[in-house]
Design a protein around this motif. Structure first.
Motif, PDB file in Angstrom:
ATOM      1  N   ASN A  73      -4.225   5.323 -13.733  1.00 24.31           N
ATOM      2  CA  ASN A  73      -5.098   4.590 -12.806  1.00 24.31           C
ATOM      3  C   ASN A  73      -4.765   3.121 -12.600  1.00 24.31           C
ATOM      4  O   ASN A  73      -5.264   2.518 -11.660  1.00 24.31           O
ATOM      5  CB  ASN A  73      -6.565   4.713 -13.265  1.00 24.31           C
ATOM      6  CG  ASN A  73      -6.974   6.176 -13.289  1.00 24.31           C
ATOM      7  OD1 ASN A  73      -6.602   6.926 -12.396  1.00 24.31           O
ATOM      8  ND2 ASN A  73      -7.682   6.588 -14.328  1.00 24.31           N
ATOM      9  N   THR A 121       0.837  -1.209   0.000  1.00 26.45           N
ATOM     10  CA  THR A 121       0.000   0.000   0.000  1.00 26.45           C
ATOM     11  C   THR A 121       0.868   1.252   0.000  1.00 26.45           C
ATOM     12  O   THR A 121       0.578   2.230  -0.704  1.00 26.45           O
ATOM     13  CB  THR A 121      -0.909   0.011   1.251  1.00 26.45           C
ATOM     14  OG1 THR A 121      -1.542  -1.247   1.323  1.00 26.45           O
ATOM     15  CG2 THR A 121      -1.938   1.120   1.192  1.00 26.45           C
ATOM     16  N   SER A 122       1.954   1.185   0.755  1.00 25.96           N
ATOM     17  CA  SER A 122       2.822   2.358   0.808  1.00 25.96           C
ATOM     18  C   SER A 122       3.436   2.627  -0.576  1.00 25.96           C
ATOM     19  O   SER A 122       3.491   3.770  -1.027  1.00 25.96           O
ATOM     20  CB  SER A 122       3.881   2.123   1.884  1.00 25.96           C
ATOM     21  OG  SER A 122       5.011   2.852   1.595  1.00 25.96           O
ATOM     22  N   SER A 146      -2.520  17.073  -9.037  1.00 23.91           N
ATOM     23  CA  SER A 146      -3.462  15.971  -9.183  1.00 23.91           C
ATOM     24  C   SER A 146      -4.575  16.338 -10.136  1.00 23.91           C
ATOM     25  O   SER A 146      -4.947  17.499 -10.274  1.00 23.91           O
ATOM     26  CB  SER A 146      -4.047  15.607  -7.830  1.00 23.91           C
ATOM     27  OG  SER A 146      -5.123  16.458  -7.570  1.00 23.91           O
ATOM     28  N   SER A 171       0.736  11.571 -10.251  1.00 22.56           N
ATOM     29  CA  SER A 171       0.069  12.879 -10.278  1.00 22.56           C
ATOM     30  C   SER A 171       1.105  13.992 -10.324  1.00 22.56           C
ATOM     31  O   SER A 171       0.878  15.032 -10.916  1.00 22.56           O
ATOM     32  CB  SER A 171      -0.878  13.065  -9.101  1.00 22.56           C
ATOM     33  OG  SER A 171      -0.145  12.981  -7.918  1.00 22.56           O
ATOM     34  N   GLU A 225       2.127   1.748  -3.405  1.00 21.90           N
ATOM     35  CA  GLU A 225       1.034   2.234  -4.264  1.00 21.90           C
ATOM     36  C   GLU A 225       0.829   3.739  -4.074  1.00 21.90           C
ATOM     37  O   GLU A 225       0.646   4.479  -5.037  1.00 21.90           O
ATOM     38  CB  GLU A 225      -0.267   1.505  -3.943  1.00 21.90           C
ATOM     39  CG  GLU A 225      -0.363   0.160  -4.638  1.00 21.90           C
ATOM     40  CD  GLU A 225      -1.604  -0.630  -4.221  1.00 21.90           C
ATOM     41  OE1 GLU A 225      -1.892  -1.621  -4.892  1.00 21.90           O
ATOM     42  OE2 GLU A 225      -2.255  -0.249  -3.220  1.00 21.90           O
ATOM     43  N   ASN A 226       0.867   4.175  -2.813  1.00 24.49           N
ATOM     44  CA  ASN A 226       0.661   5.604  -2.540  1.00 24.49           C
ATOM     45  C   ASN A 226       1.774   6.451  -3.143  1.00 24.49           C
ATOM     46  O   ASN A 226       1.530   7.504  -3.726  1.00 24.49           O
ATOM     47  CB  ASN A 226       0.561   5.863  -1.032  1.00 24.49           C
ATOM     48  CG  ASN A 226      -0.752   5.322  -0.492  1.00 24.49           C
ATOM     49  OD1 ASN A 226      -1.691   5.096  -1.265  1.00 24.49           O
ATOM     50  ND2 ASN A 226      -0.813   5.060   0.804  1.00 24.49           N
ATOM     51  N   GLN A 227       3.020   5.935  -3.006  1.00 25.30           N
ATOM     52  CA  GLN A 227       4.133   6.681  -3.609  1.00 25.30           C
ATOM     53  C   GLN A 227       3.970   6.769  -5.125  1.00 25.30           C
ATOM     54  O   GLN A 227       4.230   7.798  -5.736  1.00 25.30           O
ATOM     55  CB  GLN A 227       5.458   5.987  -3.298  1.00 25.30           C
ATOM     56  CG  GLN A 227       5.886   6.102  -1.846  1.00 25.30           C
ATOM     57  CD  GLN A 227       7.172   5.303  -1.640  1.00 25.30           C
ATOM     58  OE1 GLN A 227       8.136   5.481  -2.358  1.00 25.30           O
ATOM     59  NE2 GLN A 227       7.163   4.412  -0.672  1.00 25.30           N
ATOM     60  N   LEU A 254      -2.415   0.765 -11.320  1.00 20.45           N
ATOM     61  CA  LEU A 254      -1.169   0.676 -10.559  1.00 20.45           C
ATOM     62  C   LEU A 254      -0.470  -0.653 -10.777  1.00 20.45           C
ATOM     63  O   LEU A 254       0.728  -0.784 -10.541  1.00 20.45           O
ATOM     64  CB  LEU A 254      -1.445   0.900  -9.070  1.00 20.45           C
ATOM     65  CG  LEU A 254      -2.032   2.262  -8.714  1.00 20.45           C
ATOM     66  CD1 LEU A 254      -2.231   2.387  -7.215  1.00 20.45           C
ATOM     67  CD2 LEU A 254      -1.129   3.386  -9.196  1.00 20.45           C
ATOM     68  N   LYS A 291       1.146   6.600  -6.824  1.00 19.86           N
ATOM     69  CA  LYS A 291       0.063   7.555  -7.152  1.00 19.86           C
ATOM     70  C   LYS A 291       0.604   8.979  -7.107  1.00 19.86           C
ATOM     71  O   LYS A 291       0.330   9.784  -7.991  1.00 19.86           O
ATOM     72  CB  LYS A 291      -1.078   7.437  -6.125  1.00 19.86           C
ATOM     73  CG  LYS A 291      -2.061   6.316  -6.437  1.00 19.86           C
ATOM     74  CD  LYS A 291      -3.214   6.381  -5.452  1.00 19.86           C
ATOM     75  CE  LYS A 291      -3.844   5.014  -5.256  1.00 19.86           C
ATOM     76  NZ  LYS A 291      -4.512   4.841  -3.989  1.00 19.86           N
ATOM     77  N   ALA A 292       1.384   9.271  -6.073  1.00 20.01           N
ATOM     78  CA  ALA A 292       1.927  10.638  -5.936  1.00 20.01           C
ATOM     79  C   ALA A 292       2.862  10.945  -7.098  1.00 20.01           C
ATOM     80  O   ALA A 292       2.849  12.040  -7.657  1.00 20.01           O
ATOM     81  CB  ALA A 292       2.670  10.772  -4.615  1.00 20.01           C
TER      82      ALA A 292
END
Ligand code: AMP
Length: 727
Positions: free
Chosen positions: A222, A90-91, A107, A101, A93-95, A224, A97-98
């Motif tokens: 979108n 998850t971490s 974003s 964007s 994935e968040n990186q 990932l 996404k950031a």
């Protein structure tokens, strides 16, 4: 006679004129590295894929533990490890996404929200209105309402001042309805196309490249789970999208399983759709015409007269502002891609052997964001370069082209375009017309990304030659020599008697076509006549091929004394999409600030006075006949000084009246709170000064027309502080 468009047709595909791109390989992502190919994003995608495989393996291991009857403690330990892995995933994935964007420069959600706020304000205040709205409108057609018209007219007035007047250009105004022959010569009839696909069931039409672009962007933003290799492939597709042939686009659409976005039905193969609106000139239907897709052709066909008007001297530039029409397949991007728009175009004619510019030194020290092709190809980003250095290092092809790049930079930034969000991007070799010497686009960043707003191209002699060929009228310039020069010259002498007998009424066209041959064509003909005695010869003006016999023409090389050089000038063409510039200006000027009470966000357009639709509003502080009289008197004196102004004598609170004018981007507001002196408030700082009633018009005129700044005015007049005037 040779026809350029016919010879070149195999090279063209969609939307040739600014582009004339050659097809590029889809197999070699390394060939074009996009700036988006961020290594962090790649490594995150790889890390994510690795983590997923570790999670899968540990899931399998837990299942095995369970089937092999392992102890609870052992299984719990493995599950705990699996959960830790999931958290790590998850971490990442968040990186990721950031990082995605970040690539997209903010974003997507905030970009959309910002755009929505701007567009809502523009529509509510009638900067623009979807055309024919009461009949549910037509995609790609917009009206400009009162403030929109005023902004446009200010932009065009400044354009005329900055280019036509300062550069002594010859302005023309040609018809929008253009006969077919002109656009046939320019190549538009045959090649001004975009590739289209149809929904096989409903017949709905889409631009093929747009569907592929949407698919790639959607996946990249979108999905990932996309592998790093697949992401690189999709980025490569995005980078070369404009260069794909119909077959290549069709193959990608099939490979990715792209369907009609509205219905999910299958799509047809891509095919070219000509973007010109066709019409008929006159009632008989015998004469086909088109609504011009650009204004440039009107200038080219007038070259001979304009050259004469200019005293037969080069260089000179002609300019035209007018409507252009393009039947865009599925216009999106609001005001940026429309079906009718205003173009302002310059055709600067110059000797191909001397592209220096007398005023080059005025711009050569400018520094701004440039994006040369080498930087694009090696995945770097745009950087600040000194224009003069770019010319001396050969990055920009010549001084005249650079001069216009510099002038366009000054024009856009003086209008209020943010210089940090303006870059000059050089065309990649595959983007450029084969005949073009160099091309740069002024791109402005908006919520839609970087948008081409001005194209600046050195188109060499292509356009004048094409019209010379088609019309038979030589669109050339002469340079008189001080001393005659001896040169070896090709001499083509048509034998008119023989040609008259063979071609009768068509003799003149055949003679002209023979005389218009270039050296290579003439020598090829000579060789063919000597070996075969006759040759097939295409006469474009007759639209047929005729047989030329040896007795009909003599071709030789002779030494001659020449008194002048005759040549086709090169043309350097800056082409401004006025609507695009205005829309970007709206976005760059828009901001929100809290109301005094802090309970509301108020919209402001920080237009410079030069473009502001109204320069000044005049309010009586309270409804009172004396103050209203003073307000009328100030308004009349502003009008007499040529300053657009608006009175607001409604009884609404002064704060609301300021908010209304801020939302229209009015830079100055005069509040009448006495009969002898009044306050003037500046929109962005909200600073106020006190000025005598009879000085107001002169002060506003000076600051609106740039003769002094607001800072100068602040020095000169006493500051005014008052809660009521501030709010
Ligand atoms: P082009 O001849 O395609 O290079 O276009 C010249 C300029 O016209 C571009 O730089 C754009 O600013 C503008 N332009 C082209 N197509 C459109 C359109 N459909 N809507 C608005 N502006 C356009």
């Amino acid at each position: 006679m040779r026809s350029y468009p016919a010879i070149l047709s195999s090279l063209f595909h969609h939307r040739i004129f600014s582009r004339f791109r050659r097809t590029i390989s889809l197999q070699s992502p390394a060939a074009v590295t996009t700036p988006m190919a961020a290594t962090t994003e790649d490594s995150l995608r790889r890390a994510l894929a690795d983590k997923q495989s570790t999670i899968d393996a540990s899931g399998t291991a837990i299942r095995q533990l369970k089937t092999s009857g392992a102890s609870k403690a052992e299984i719990d330990e493995a599950v705990k490890a699996l959960n830790a892995l999931k958290l790590e995933k998850t971490s990442i994935e968040n990186q990721l996404k950031a990082s995605i964007s970040g690539d997209a420069n903010g974003s997507a959600i905030s970009r959309d929200a910002f755009r929505q706020a701007v567009v809502n304000t523009l529509e509510r205040r009638l900067f623009f209105i979807p055309a024919f709205k009461i009949y549910r409108g037509v995609a790609g057609l917009y009206d400009y309402g009162p403030p929109g018209c005023a902004v446009k007219s200010n932009v065009l007035a400044f354009w005329r001042q900055h280019f036509v007047l300062e550069e002594d250009m010859l302005e023309v105004d040609c018809p929008c309805v253009t006969p077919e022959v002109v656009l046939k010569a320019s190549g538009h009839v045959d090649k001004f196309t975009d590739l289209m696909v149809k929904d096989e069931k409903t017949g709905n039409c889409y631009r093929a490249d747009h569907l592929l672009k949407d698919y790639c962007k959607d996946k990249l933003e979108n999905d990932l789970a996309l592998s790093a290799d697949k992401a690189a492939e999709l980025k490569h597709v995005l980078a070369v999208l404009d260069d794909l042939s119909g077959e290549q686009l069709g193959a990608k659409i099939k490979e990715y399983g792209i369907v009609a976005p509205d219905t999910k039905n299958p799509l047809s193969d891509p095919y070219p759709f000509n973007l010109m609106f066709q019409t008929q000139i006159g009632p008989s239907g015998a004469s086909t015409g088109y609504m011009r897709p650009e204004t440039a052709q009107g200038i080219f066909v007038n070259f001979k007269d304009l050259y004469y008007y200019n005293g037969n001297k080069l260089p000179f530039a002609a300019a035209q502002i007018g409507q252009a029409f393009r039947n865009e397949i599925s216009p999106r991007q609001g005001l940026l891609r429309v079906r009718e728009f205003t173009l302002a175009e310059i055709e600067h004619f110059v000797d191909p052997d001397d592209k220096s510019h007398p005023k080059y030194s005025e711009v050569s020290n400018l520094e701004f964001l440039m994006f040369p092709r080498d930087e694009q190809m090696s995945g770097q980003s745009a950087k600040r370069l000194c224009l003069g250095e770019a010319v001396s290092k050969g990055v920009v092809n010549n001084q005249t082209l650079a001069y216009f790049i510099g002038r366009v930079y000054l024009f856009l930034t003086r209008l209020g375009i943010d210089q940090e969000r303006l870059r000059f991007r050089q065309h990649l070799p595959n983007e450029m017309a084969h005949y073009a010497a160099d091309c740069w686009d002024a791109e402005i960043e908006s919520s839609y990304g970087w948008i081409e707003c001005v194209g600046i191209a050195d188109r060499s002699a292509y356009d004048l030659r094409a019209h010379t060929d088609k019309s038979g009228v030589a669109l050339v310039a002469q340079e008189k020599f001080a001393e005659p020069k001896e040169v070896e010259k090709l001499v083509i002498t048509p034998v008119k008697k023989e040609l008259g007998l063979a071609f009768k009424g068509n003799q003149k066209m055949v003679v002209e076509a023979l005389e218009a041959m270039n050296e290579k064509e003439a020598l090829d003909m000579k060789a063919a006549l000597e070996t075969k005695g006759e040759v097939e010869f295409e006469v474009c003006t007759l639209e047929k091929t005729v047989t030329i016999k040896k007795s009909m023409v003599s071709i030789s090389k002779e030494k001659k004394k020449e008194h002048q050089r005759v040549f086709t000038p090169s043309v350097i063409e800056p082409s401004f999409g006025i609507g695009r510039i205005i829309y970007c200006l709206y976005e760059h000027s828009f901001y929100m600030r809290p109301s005094k009470a802090g309970d509301e966000q108020l919209n402001v357009f920080r237009f410079p006075p030069l473009v502001a639709p109204i320069k000044c509003t005049v309010f009586p502080l309270v409804q009172n006949q004396q103050y209203e009289e003073v307000a009328k008197q100030i308004s009349r004196s502003l009008t007499a000084a040529g300053i657009s102004n608006k009175k607001d004598i409604t009884g609404t609170s002064i704060g609301k009246r300021y908010a209304r004018t801020d939302e229209l981007g009015v830079p100055f507001a005069v509040t009448v709170d006495s009969t002898s002196s009044v306050t003037i408030r500046e929109r962005d700082s909200k600073d106020q000064i006190r000025v005598n009633v009879d000085e107001v018009a002169a002060v506003i005129k000076d600051v609106s027309e740039g003769r002094c700044t607001w800072a100068d005015i602040l020095q000169k007049y006493p500051a005014h502080t008052s809660a009521s005037a501030d709010e």
